[in-house]
Write an enzyme that holds these catalytic residues in place. Sequence first.
Site, mmCIF file in Angstrom:
data_model
loop_
_atom_site.group_PDB
_atom_site.id
_atom_site.type_symbol
_atom_site.label_atom_id
_atom_site.label_comp_id
_atom_site.label_asym_id
_atom_site.label_seq_id
_atom_site.Cartn_x
_atom_site.Cartn_y
_atom_site.Cartn_z
ATOM 1 N N TYR A 1 8.975 0.658 10.488
ATOM 2 C CA TYR A 1 9.275 1.734 9.530
ATOM 3 C C TYR A 1 10.770 1.987 9.477
ATOM 4 O O TYR A 1 11.465 1.913 10.502
ATOM 5 C CB TYR A 1 8.567 3.026 9.934
ATOM 6 C CG TYR A 1 7.073 2.968 9.738
ATOM 7 C CD1 TYR A 1 6.499 3.366 8.538
ATOM 8 C CD2 TYR A 1 6.239 2.507 10.751
ATOM 9 C CE1 TYR A 1 5.129 3.308 8.353
ATOM 10 C CE2 TYR A 1 4.867 2.442 10.574
ATOM 11 C CZ TYR A 1 4.319 2.842 9.373
ATOM 12 O OH TYR A 1 2.967 2.777 9.199
ATOM 13 N N GLU B 1 7.872 0.831 4.741
ATOM 14 C CA GLU B 1 7.240 0.070 5.822
ATOM 15 C C GLU B 1 7.186 -1.400 5.412
ATOM 16 O O GLU B 1 7.035 -1.705 4.215
ATOM 17 C CB GLU B 1 5.804 0.565 6.053
ATOM 18 C CG GLU B 1 5.042 -0.205 7.139
ATOM 19 C CD GLU B 1 3.560 0.185 7.235
ATOM 20 O OE1 GLU B 1 3.048 0.796 6.273
ATOM 21 O OE2 GLU B 1 2.940 -0.142 8.244
ATOM 22 N N HIS C 1 4.900 7.182 3.116
ATOM 23 C CA HIS C 1 5.651 5.933 2.954
ATOM 24 C C HIS C 1 4.957 5.043 1.932
ATOM 25 O O HIS C 1 3.792 5.272 1.590
ATOM 26 C CB HIS C 1 5.784 5.177 4.274
ATOM 27 C CG HIS C 1 4.483 4.652 4.833
ATOM 28 N ND1 HIS C 1 3.736 5.340 5.749
ATOM 29 C CD2 HIS C 1 3.783 3.501 4.599
ATOM 30 C CE1 HIS C 1 2.653 4.646 6.061
ATOM 31 N NE2 HIS C 1 2.646 3.514 5.372
ATOM 32 N N HIS D 1 0.827 -1.209 0.000
ATOM 33 C CA HIS D 1 0.000 0.000 0.000
ATOM 34 C C HIS D 1 0.856 1.251 0.000
ATOM 35 O O HIS D 1 2.075 1.185 0.118
ATOM 36 C CB HIS D 1 -0.952 0.005 1.207
ATOM 37 C CG HIS D 1 -0.257 0.128 2.534
ATOM 38 N ND1 HIS D 1 0.039 -0.952 3.337
ATOM 39 C CD2 HIS D 1 0.219 1.208 3.207
ATOM 40 C CE1 HIS D 1 0.641 -0.554 4.432
ATOM 41 N NE2 HIS D 1 0.780 0.749 4.390
ATOM 42 N N HIS E 1 -0.517 -1.132 14.557
ATOM 43 C CA HIS E 1 -1.410 0.008 14.369
ATOM 44 C C HIS E 1 -2.742 -0.272 15.068
ATOM 45 O O HIS E 1 -3.181 -1.427 15.149
ATOM 46 C CB HIS E 1 -1.729 0.209 12.885
ATOM 47 C CG HIS E 1 -0.562 0.604 12.044
ATOM 48 N ND1 HIS E 1 0.220 1.704 12.296
ATOM 49 C CD2 HIS E 1 -0.058 0.054 10.918
ATOM 50 C CE1 HIS E 1 1.144 1.811 11.365
ATOM 51 N NE2 HIS E 1 1.016 0.821 10.520
ATOM 52 N N HIS F 1 -6.567 -1.531 3.755
ATOM 53 C CA HIS F 1 -6.286 -0.324 2.975
ATOM 54 C C HIS F 1 -5.321 -0.618 1.834
ATOM 55 O O HIS F 1 -4.436 -1.468 1.934
ATOM 56 C CB HIS F 1 -5.738 0.805 3.840
ATOM 57 C CG HIS F 1 -4.397 0.557 4.481
ATOM 58 N ND1 HIS F 1 -4.076 -0.602 5.143
ATOM 59 C CD2 HIS F 1 -3.300 1.336 4.550
ATOM 60 C CE1 HIS F 1 -2.846 -0.512 5.606
ATOM 61 N NE2 HIS F 1 -2.334 0.635 5.246
HETATM 62 FE FE FE2 Z 1 1.382 1.926 5.953
#
Ligand code: FE2
Length: 303
Positions: A251, A261, A210, A150, A242, A196
Amino acid sequence: MGILRLSHVEIRVPDLELATAYYAEVVGMYETAREPDRVFLKCWDEHQHHSVILRFEPTYGLNHMGWKVQFHEDLDTYTDQLTNAGFKVTRFAHGEIGPGHGESIRFAMPSGHMMELVYGMDQVGNLLPLTNPPPKPLNLIGFAPPRLDHIFITCEDVGLNTRFLQDVLGFHLTEQILGDDGFQIATWLEHSHTSHDIALVTGQDGGLHHFAYWVDDWTAIRDVADVLAYHGVHIEKNPTRHGATRGHCLYFFDPAGNRNEAFTGGYYVDPEEPPVTWTEAEMGRAIFYFDGVVNQDFLTVHS
Ligand SMILES: [Fe+2]
């Protein structure tokens, strides 16, 4: 029909050889083509010609992001939708804008981010046989993610750009951080029925926060950290979780300053499911669930 997933990113790097060494030997991507000012790379389990393009420029940041569409006629459908919404669309033939590249259209988001929809990227195969394959090749180097996952971008008006992604490109909103004033501080949207494919956070227009590689599980996140530490790559955020998306992550930066990431976890969604909302007071927990806070450095934008 429509957009399937993130296809590729083109990022700027001021030292093409150094960046190529990092993406090939630390990340573990495979070079599929090279021009004087561009290097094309793919992950080991990706079949398409490239998912990351490094472009020599005296800075860092995102040049464009590409999205894979399922059918050739999707390019016409999206061209109509974009044109009707007042956006200028440019079309490119197969191979016109790069080796192995499919037929595509390009346009700018309201935030100025260049987007591309692509159909028919050359298929070069993953690194496994199609008959009786092992689960993965045994000669991988680096942390060797199987694929790109993503992208996370910054823009001044998250609400405006989120509505553009929903209304014109058909993305589905999965999560959002709402400010106390009611405005969207950050949003997460998908086309691939995952948590996502793209996320937006308030910041400067055109910025790259990122892009993320998929890895298989939480243990693989640890293994990424092992590889990064071995190579002396600065880890900005050690393995954690998260709140938004529930994903596991860490990261780090490429030599040019582009934030990377490694990501896994999340969940599957159906398009009619309503979004999850995080309040401004819980923004820290939305970003880093265990810490409950997000420091300003992490919100630094890169353009
Ligand atoms: Fe991300």
